[in-house]
Design a protein around this motif. Structure first.
Motif, mmCIF file in Angstrom:
data_model
loop_
_atom_site.group_PDB
_atom_site.id
_atom_site.type_symbol
_atom_site.label_atom_id
_atom_site.label_comp_id
_atom_site.label_asym_id
_atom_site.label_seq_id
_atom_site.Cartn_x
_atom_site.Cartn_y
_atom_site.Cartn_z
ATOM 1 N N GLY A 59 0.813 -1.200 0.000
ATOM 2 C CA GLY A 59 0.000 0.000 0.000
ATOM 3 C C GLY A 59 0.851 1.256 0.000
ATOM 4 N N CYS A 94 -3.971 -2.906 -1.434
ATOM 5 C CA CYS A 94 -4.458 -1.530 -1.316
ATOM 6 C C CYS A 94 -3.955 -0.671 -2.490
ATOM 7 N N HIS A 97 -3.309 -2.860 -5.287
ATOM 8 C CA HIS A 97 -4.557 -3.230 -5.969
ATOM 9 C C HIS A 97 -4.950 -2.154 -6.969
ATOM 10 N N GLN A 98 -4.842 -0.918 -6.537
ATOM 11 C CA GLN A 98 -5.246 0.193 -7.397
ATOM 12 C C GLN A 98 -4.298 0.381 -8.577
ATOM 13 N N ALA A 137 -9.717 -2.505 6.561
ATOM 14 C CA ALA A 137 -9.704 -1.589 5.410
ATOM 15 C C ALA A 137 -9.224 -0.222 5.856
ATOM 16 N N HIS A 139 -8.352 3.070 3.495
ATOM 17 C CA HIS A 139 -8.113 3.663 2.170
ATOM 18 C C HIS A 139 -9.065 4.822 1.928
ATOM 19 N N GLN A 175 -8.124 -4.766 -2.030
ATOM 20 C CA GLN A 175 -8.173 -3.409 -1.523
ATOM 21 C C GLN A 175 -7.883 -3.371 -0.025
ATOM 22 N N PHE A 176 -8.216 -4.439 0.674
ATOM 23 C CA PHE A 176 -8.005 -4.453 2.128
ATOM 24 C C PHE A 176 -6.544 -4.717 2.471
ATOM 25 N N HIS A 177 -6.233 -4.611 3.763
ATOM 26 C CA HIS A 177 -4.863 -4.755 4.256
ATOM 27 C C HIS A 177 -4.729 -6.052 5.062
#
Length: 222
Positions: A59, A94, A97-98, A137, A139, A175-177
């Motif tokens: 992230g 995170c 992912h993006q 989460a 973000h 998206q999560f950690h």
């Protein structure tokens, strides 16, 4: 110099944090993949793909859409495309992912901060084996349109594209950690306004994502 896991897989953790005070989440990822080689991507280091069996993208408090002011983001998008081309197993977390979805033509937008434990709908995917649906989460941005070739494998009420998997290449993103535990809850509260709601860290087994990813890498290198 690279370091190999017991199964002879060479893994790299690509660190993406731009704020030294927030590097603890990258540290937590590295701790979850203790045999991996850490790469300071923001500082100019790059993983040598010729000997990479797997790559984890961490992230960041940077935003994917800041590429004009942060040239390393475009470099990482190019890295993602090369990883897909070479079919090197990759896990994006995170920001990871993006950036992976953006690299493949997807859309990332600012959606407002979420910093809490959330309930997710996880697909029947080997990455999520024995992973419970409550996950951490933290973000402010989210993928609103997946990249080309990316299927949605996790969804949350506030973020429908909460995890993706490439349809042909070994690329997974969340998206999560999965690295976050109760040990950093106070830091998260101070830095991101972490909220304790109906769920507890006792409900969380997201760290198994890393174990599952390492197994998937090992299976490809066996």
């Amino acid at each position: 110099m690279s370091t190999s896991t017991a199964d002879s897989s060479t893994l790299y953790v690509v660190r993406n944090e731009v704020d030294p005070d927030c590097e603890y989440h990258c540290d937590a990822v590295a701790a979850r993949v203790p045999d991996a080689v850490e790469v300071d991507f923001v500082g100019g280091e790059r993983p040598p793909l010729e000997d990479a069996d797997g790559v984890v993208l961490t992230g960041s408090t940077a935003a994917v859409y800041e590429a004009d002011s942060r040239p390393w983001i475009a470099d990482q998008e190019a890295l993602v495309r090369e990883l897909v081309k070479r079919e090197i197993p990759t896990l994006g977390v995170c920001f990871g992912h993006q950036v992976a979805n953006a690299a493949l033509g997807g859309t990332v937008e600012e959606v407002g901060t979420t910093a809490t434990l959330v309930e997710t709908d996880l697909a029947d995917d080997p990455l999520f084996e024995d992973v419970d649906p409550v996950v951490p989460a933290v973000h402010g941005d989210a993928v609103t349109e997946p990249g080309e070739g990316m299927a949605v494998i996790a969804a949350a009420d506030h973020a429908p594209v909460f995890g993706t998997r490439h349809r042909s290449a070994p690329l997974w993103t969340v998206q999560f950690h999965p690295e976050i535990t109760a040990a950093v809850r106070d830091r998260l509260a101070a830095d991101f306004g972490w909220e304790s709601r109906q769920f507890s860290f006792a409900d969380v087994s997201a760290e198994r994502v890393f174990e599952n990813f390492e197994r998937l890498v090992a299976e490809r290198t066996a």
